[in-house]
Design a protein around this motif. Structure first.
Motif, short mmCIF file in Angstrom:
data_model
loop_
_atom_site.label_atom_id
_atom_site.label_comp_id
_atom_site.label_asym_id
_atom_site.label_seq_id
_atom_site.Cartn_x
_atom_site.Cartn_y
_atom_site.Cartn_z
N GLY A 70 -58.50 -45.71 47.37
CA GLY A 70 -59.79 -45.55 46.69
C GLY A 70 -59.68 -45.35 45.20
N LEU A 71 -58.49 -45.48 44.66
CA LEU A 71 -58.26 -45.23 43.23
C LEU A 71 -57.72 -46.47 42.51
CD1 LEU A 71 -58.18 -43.22 40.85
CD2 LEU A 71 -55.89 -42.55 41.61
N HIS A 72 -56.73 -47.09 43.10
CA HIS A 72 -56.13 -48.26 42.47
C HIS A 72 -56.81 -49.53 42.97
CE1 HIS A 72 -53.02 -45.05 42.22
NE2 HIS A 72 -53.04 -45.48 40.97
N MET A 73 -56.67 -50.60 42.20
CA MET A 73 -57.54 -51.75 42.41
C MET A 73 -56.90 -52.90 43.17
SD MET A 73 -59.69 -51.92 38.85
CE MET A 73 -58.25 -52.31 37.87
N THR A 74 -57.78 -53.67 43.79
CA THR A 74 -57.42 -54.92 44.44
C THR A 74 -57.46 -56.03 43.39
OG1 THR A 74 -59.73 -55.43 44.93
CG2 THR A 74 -58.52 -54.14 46.59
N PRO A 75 -57.00 -57.23 43.74
CA PRO A 75 -57.13 -58.36 42.80
C PRO A 75 -58.58 -58.58 42.35
CG PRO A 75 -55.56 -58.93 44.50
CD PRO A 75 -56.15 -57.60 44.90
N ALA A 76 -59.53 -58.29 43.21
CA ALA A 76 -60.94 -58.46 42.83
C ALA A 76 -61.32 -57.50 41.70
CB ALA A 76 -61.85 -58.22 44.04
N GLY A 77 -60.75 -56.30 41.73
CA GLY A 77 -61.01 -55.35 40.65
C GLY A 77 -60.42 -55.83 39.34
N TYR A 78 -59.17 -56.29 39.41
CA TYR A 78 -58.53 -56.79 38.19
C TYR A 78 -59.22 -58.03 37.65
CZ TYR A 78 -54.73 -53.43 38.60
OH TYR A 78 -54.01 -52.27 38.64
N ALA A 79 -59.80 -58.83 38.55
CA ALA A 79 -60.52 -60.03 38.09
C ALA A 79 -61.66 -59.65 37.15
CB ALA A 79 -61.06 -60.81 39.28
N LEU A 80 -62.32 -58.53 37.43
CA LEU A 80 -63.40 -58.06 36.55
C LEU A 80 -62.84 -57.64 35.19
CD1 LEU A 80 -65.48 -55.89 39.05
CD2 LEU A 80 -65.98 -58.20 38.26
N TRP A 81 -61.68 -57.01 35.19
CA TRP A 81 -61.06 -56.59 33.94
C TRP A 81 -60.62 -57.79 33.11
CZ3 TRP A 81 -57.90 -51.48 33.77
CH2 TRP A 81 -58.61 -50.46 34.44
N ILE A 82 -60.11 -58.81 33.79
CA ILE A 82 -59.70 -60.03 33.09
C ILE A 82 -60.91 -60.65 32.39
CG2 ILE A 82 -58.80 -62.38 33.38
CD1 ILE A 82 -57.30 -61.22 35.90
N THR A 83 -62.02 -60.75 33.11
CA THR A 83 -63.24 -61.32 32.54
C THR A 83 -63.71 -60.53 31.33
OG1 THR A 83 -63.93 -62.18 34.70
CG2 THR A 83 -65.65 -61.90 33.04
N ALA A 84 -63.60 -59.21 31.39
CA ALA A 84 -64.05 -58.36 30.28
C ALA A 84 -63.11 -58.45 29.09
CB ALA A 84 -64.16 -56.92 30.76
N LEU A 85 -61.82 -58.62 29.34
CA LEU A 85 -60.84 -58.56 28.25
C LEU A 85 -60.56 -59.90 27.58
CD1 LEU A 85 -58.28 -56.03 29.78
CD2 LEU A 85 -59.64 -55.69 27.72
N LYS A 86 -60.70 -60.99 28.29
CA LYS A 86 -60.37 -62.29 27.70
C LYS A 86 -61.10 -62.56 26.39
CE LYS A 86 -58.49 -65.29 31.28
NZ LYS A 86 -58.72 -66.51 32.11
N HIS A 126 -49.47 -56.01 38.38
CA HIS A 126 -48.22 -56.77 38.45
C HIS A 126 -48.40 -58.23 38.04
CE1 HIS A 126 -46.58 -53.23 40.31
NE2 HIS A 126 -47.37 -53.33 41.36
N THR A 127 -49.63 -58.71 38.02
CA THR A 127 -49.88 -60.12 37.67
C THR A 127 -50.39 -60.26 36.24
OG1 THR A 127 -52.14 -59.97 38.56
CG2 THR A 127 -50.40 -60.70 40.08
N LEU A 128 -50.17 -59.26 35.42
CA LEU A 128 -50.72 -59.25 34.07
C LEU A 128 -50.38 -60.52 33.28
CD1 LEU A 128 -52.26 -57.53 31.91
CD2 LEU A 128 -50.03 -56.69 31.18
N ALA A 129 -49.10 -60.89 33.27
CA ALA A 129 -48.68 -62.06 32.49
C ALA A 129 -49.33 -63.34 33.02
CB ALA A 129 -47.16 -62.18 32.51
N GLN A 130 -49.41 -63.46 34.35
CA GLN A 130 -50.03 -64.65 34.94
C GLN A 130 -51.54 -64.68 34.70
OE1 GLN A 130 -47.61 -62.57 36.29
NE2 GLN A 130 -47.32 -63.25 38.41
N ASP A 131 -52.13 -63.51 34.59
CA ASP A 131 -53.58 -63.44 34.42
C ASP A 131 -54.02 -63.77 33.00
OD1 ASP A 131 -53.94 -62.75 37.07
OD2 ASP A 131 -53.88 -60.59 36.68
N PHE A 132 -53.08 -63.72 32.06
CA PHE A 132 -53.37 -64.10 30.67
C PHE A 132 -52.36 -65.16 30.22
CE2 PHE A 132 -55.11 -59.83 31.16
CZ PHE A 132 -56.39 -59.98 30.64
N PRO A 133 -52.40 -66.33 30.85
CA PRO A 133 -51.39 -67.36 30.54
C PRO A 133 -51.45 -67.79 29.09
CG PRO A 133 -53.26 -68.29 31.77
CD PRO A 133 -53.42 -66.80 31.79
#
Length: 234
Positions: A207-223, A69-76
């Motif tokens: 156990g399947l969907h992610m916390t903000p900490a999980g998405y933080a790893l994806w942000i780091t990988a995708l930026k 849900h924070t996708l747009a904010q995570d890639f300002p």
């Protein structure tokens, strides 16, 4: 005799219930892409109310994107469109390309899917074939559009399926390396602990969907990947 009739009736009722449950499950499984028509209509309504940005980064796939849900904010500063729909398999995104891919004319597509494919019994070869079909379909109207595949994640809930998921990832990685403008982003290693198991803190209670900490790893990988295509965060 009365007990026999009662027991027999209970057995018949149970048999009917089991048959109905089985037919319901089969019906849901056989519904295929048609089960997402309401979701597609909701996307269309959303597009009318808030027209998506042109030439954006299209994030498409299953619930790991849907829950972001924070996708747009995570890639300002980066125009993004989120078209994840929970429970979908790769073929669902392919089927609805005319509604949630082509009209947006994205400059880059990022896909996360395959997780549900394996959970529903697809083999690694079928997952690869499904991803190849998606790339082909997307490029029917968007020739040469770059496609980034985020690897299937290791999760607590589906850890028993990780061998098949890992094999599917490796097949996609190998194929992507032979293709023009198809990228593979491996988020698996960062989501595993020192013992090679999924890190529980990265997942919500299911156990399947992610916390903000999980998405933080994806942000780091995708930026850095997005930056290579000219999409840099502010």
């Amino acid at each position: 005799m009365q007990w026999f009739r009662s027991a027999n009736s209970r057995w018949m009722l149970m048999l009917v219930w089991l048959l109905l449950a089985a037919s319901s499950t089969v019906g849901a499984r056989e519904a295929g892409p048609s089960q997402w028509r309401d979701a597609m209509d909701a996307f269309a309504t959303q597009d009318q109310a808030h027209p998506p940005p042109p030439h954006a980064v299209l994030f498409i796939g299953s619930s790991s994107f849907n829950y972001w849900h924070t996708l747009a904010q995570d890639f300002p500063g980066i125009p993004v469109i989120n078209r994840g729909f929970g429970g979908s398999v790769i073929a669902d995104s392919t089927y609805y390309a005319d509604r949630i891919v082509w009209p947006y004319r994205p400059r880059l597509i990022v896909m996360y899917a395959g997780d549900n494919d394996i959970a529903e019994g697809a083999t690694p070869d079928r997952v690869l074939a499904a991803f190849q079909a998606f790339v082909t379909k997307a490029r029917e109207r968007l020739p040469g559009v770059p496609v980034v595949c985020v690897s299937i994640k290791p999760s607590v809930a589906r850890w028993a399926l990780w061998p098949q998921m890992h094999e599917a990832n490796e097949k996609i990685r190998a194929w992507a390396a032979t293709q023009h403008e198809v990228r593979y982003v491996d988020i698996g290693p960062a989501m595993l602990d020192a013992q090679g198991k999924p890190r529980p803190e990265l997942f919500i209670a299911d156990g399947l969907h992610m916390t903000p900490a999980g998405y933080a790893l994806w942000i780091t990988a995708l930026k850095p990947v997005l930056a290579e295509y000219g999409f840099r965060t502010r």
